[in-house]
Design a protein around this motif. Structure first.
Motif, mmCIF file in Angstrom:
data_model
loop_
_atom_site.group_PDB
_atom_site.id
_atom_site.type_symbol
_atom_site.label_atom_id
_atom_site.label_comp_id
_atom_site.label_asym_id
_atom_site.label_seq_id
_atom_site.Cartn_x
_atom_site.Cartn_y
_atom_site.Cartn_z
ATOM 1 N N HIS A 71 0.865 -1.188 0.000
ATOM 2 C CA HIS A 71 0.000 0.000 0.000
ATOM 3 C C HIS A 71 0.900 1.235 0.000
ATOM 4 O O HIS A 71 1.623 1.489 0.961
ATOM 5 C CB HIS A 71 -0.907 -0.001 1.229
ATOM 6 N N LYS A 72 0.876 1.991 -1.093
ATOM 7 C CA LYS A 72 1.713 3.174 -1.241
ATOM 8 C C LYS A 72 0.834 4.373 -1.582
ATOM 9 O O LYS A 72 -0.126 4.248 -2.338
ATOM 10 C CB LYS A 72 2.746 2.970 -2.351
ATOM 11 N N THR A 73 1.193 5.527 -1.035
ATOM 12 C CA THR A 73 0.435 6.738 -1.326
ATOM 13 C C THR A 73 1.373 7.854 -1.756
ATOM 14 O O THR A 73 2.583 7.824 -1.498
ATOM 15 C CB THR A 73 -0.360 7.214 -0.090
ATOM 16 N N ASP A 76 3.129 9.470 1.104
ATOM 17 C CA ASP A 76 4.294 8.755 1.642
ATOM 18 C C ASP A 76 5.551 8.948 0.799
ATOM 19 O O ASP A 76 6.648 8.587 1.237
ATOM 20 C CB ASP A 76 4.013 7.240 1.713
ATOM 21 N N PHE A 77 5.403 9.461 -0.404
ATOM 22 C CA PHE A 77 6.545 9.517 -1.325
ATOM 23 C C PHE A 77 7.469 10.680 -0.965
ATOM 24 O O PHE A 77 7.017 11.801 -0.728
ATOM 25 C CB PHE A 77 6.050 9.681 -2.768
ATOM 26 N N GLY A 114 11.458 4.999 -7.399
ATOM 27 C CA GLY A 114 10.088 5.101 -6.903
ATOM 28 C C GLY A 114 9.000 4.949 -7.933
ATOM 29 O O GLY A 114 7.852 5.360 -7.703
ATOM 30 N N THR A 116 7.408 2.223 -9.063
ATOM 31 C CA THR A 116 6.318 1.345 -8.613
ATOM 32 C C THR A 116 5.515 2.017 -7.507
ATOM 33 O O THR A 116 4.276 1.918 -7.484
ATOM 34 C CB THR A 116 6.882 0.003 -8.127
ATOM 35 N N HIS A 117 6.186 2.703 -6.605
ATOM 36 C CA HIS A 117 5.490 3.452 -5.545
ATOM 37 C C HIS A 117 4.497 4.430 -6.161
ATOM 38 O O HIS A 117 3.316 4.468 -5.775
ATOM 39 C CB HIS A 117 6.529 4.200 -4.694
ATOM 40 N N LEU A 118 4.951 5.210 -7.135
ATOM 41 C CA LEU A 118 4.074 6.207 -7.753
ATOM 42 C C LEU A 118 2.943 5.556 -8.542
ATOM 43 O O LEU A 118 1.807 6.048 -8.535
ATOM 44 C CB LEU A 118 4.899 7.122 -8.658
ATOM 45 N N ILE A 120 1.516 2.657 -7.897
ATOM 46 C CA ILE A 120 0.531 2.172 -6.926
ATOM 47 C C ILE A 120 -0.251 3.341 -6.334
ATOM 48 O O ILE A 120 -1.484 3.275 -6.181
ATOM 49 C CB ILE A 120 1.221 1.372 -5.815
ATOM 50 N N ALA A 121 0.443 4.421 -6.012
ATOM 51 C CA ALA A 121 -0.226 5.575 -5.409
ATOM 52 C C ALA A 121 -1.296 6.143 -6.337
ATOM 53 O O ALA A 121 -2.418 6.448 -5.902
ATOM 54 C CB ALA A 121 0.805 6.651 -5.064
ATOM 55 N N ASP A 170 3.727 -3.290 -14.425
ATOM 56 C CA ASP A 170 4.936 -2.908 -13.710
ATOM 57 C C ASP A 170 6.155 -3.650 -14.267
ATOM 58 O O ASP A 170 6.048 -4.791 -14.732
ATOM 59 C CB ASP A 170 4.760 -3.234 -12.223
#
Length: 226
Positions: A71-73, A76-77, A114, A116-118, A120-121, A170
């Motif tokens: 779970h990424k937002t 959080d980045f 980042g 994948t983080h972005l 998912i967010a 991804d």
């Protein structure tokens, strides 16, 4: 509220499946009497609470169904650690106009930046906005489509995926793909052209996709659809 009405309302609200209204009924009714609310304001306040609760529940279900690895937002980045990730642009993308336009987002850069983080967010933002989302790596998408092809259900699978507002692909380029796998990935992207949105992440620029996909023409066609 009369005794008869007080006894009848929980039954009616249970039949209508509005648990949040039932939960807040007494406190809201007391406040409405104290402050002299109009009937319309009383009803709006109760129904608004029910709608907010249902929206939140639906968003949680869509997030679970999307199968994110974590779970990424956006909150959080760490934008200060990744200056190449333009915060104003990402906040603009978080408004999701591109999904309504059936456009795509490509996040390209070296490992550890980042992407994948972005992805998912942004996809979680889409879930919260009511869009169906599915997440998988490029290799996982290929495996899924290969399985469908082996069962002679590839077209059915592609048609089913059209019902998703957003797909996340991804790690394009993390592993090279064989020609058949590249064709399946092209089929997925092509089928969604101007019908649904895709987020793609890759550690290789577009100029290297011919090598990744093992076919420069397939790569060019896929990039064109994106």
């Amino acid at each position: 509220m009369t005794t008869k009405t007080a006894e009848r309302l929980p039954y009616l609200l249970a039949k209508l499946k509005t648990p949040r209204v039932l939960e807040r009924l007494q406190a809201t009714a007391d406040r409405a009497r104290e402050e002299g609310w109009a009937y319309e304001q009383f009803l709006e306040t109760l129904l608004e609470a029910e709608v907010f609760a249902r929206d939140a529940s639906g968003a949680r279900q869509r997030v679970r169904h999307a199968a994110f690895p974590a779970h990424k937002t956006l909150e959080d980045f760490d934008f200060t650690a990744q200056p190449s990730a333009e915060k104003p642009l990402l906040l603009h993308l978080a408004q999701l106009a591109w999904i309504h336009e059936h456009a795509n987002v490509c996040l390209i850069g070296p490992p550890g930046t980042g992407k994948t983080h972005l992805a998912i967010a942004l996809a979680i933002k889409a879930c919260q906005a009511g869009h169906r989302v599915a997440f998988a790596t490029a290799q996982q998408w290929v495996t899924r489509l290969e399985t469908a092809q082996d069962r002679n259900t590839l077209d059915d699978e592609l048609r089913r995926l059209e019902r998703y507002g957003l797909l996340v692909v991804d790690e394009v380029g993390y592993l090279p793909l064989e020609r058949q796998a590249a064709n399946l990935l092209f089929a997925l992207v092509s089928r969604r052209y101007e019908r649904g949105s895709i987020i793609v992440t890759s550690n290789r620029g577009f100029e290297a996709w011919g090598e990744i996909l093992g076919d420069a023409m397939v790569a060019a066609a896929l990039i064109d659809r994106l």
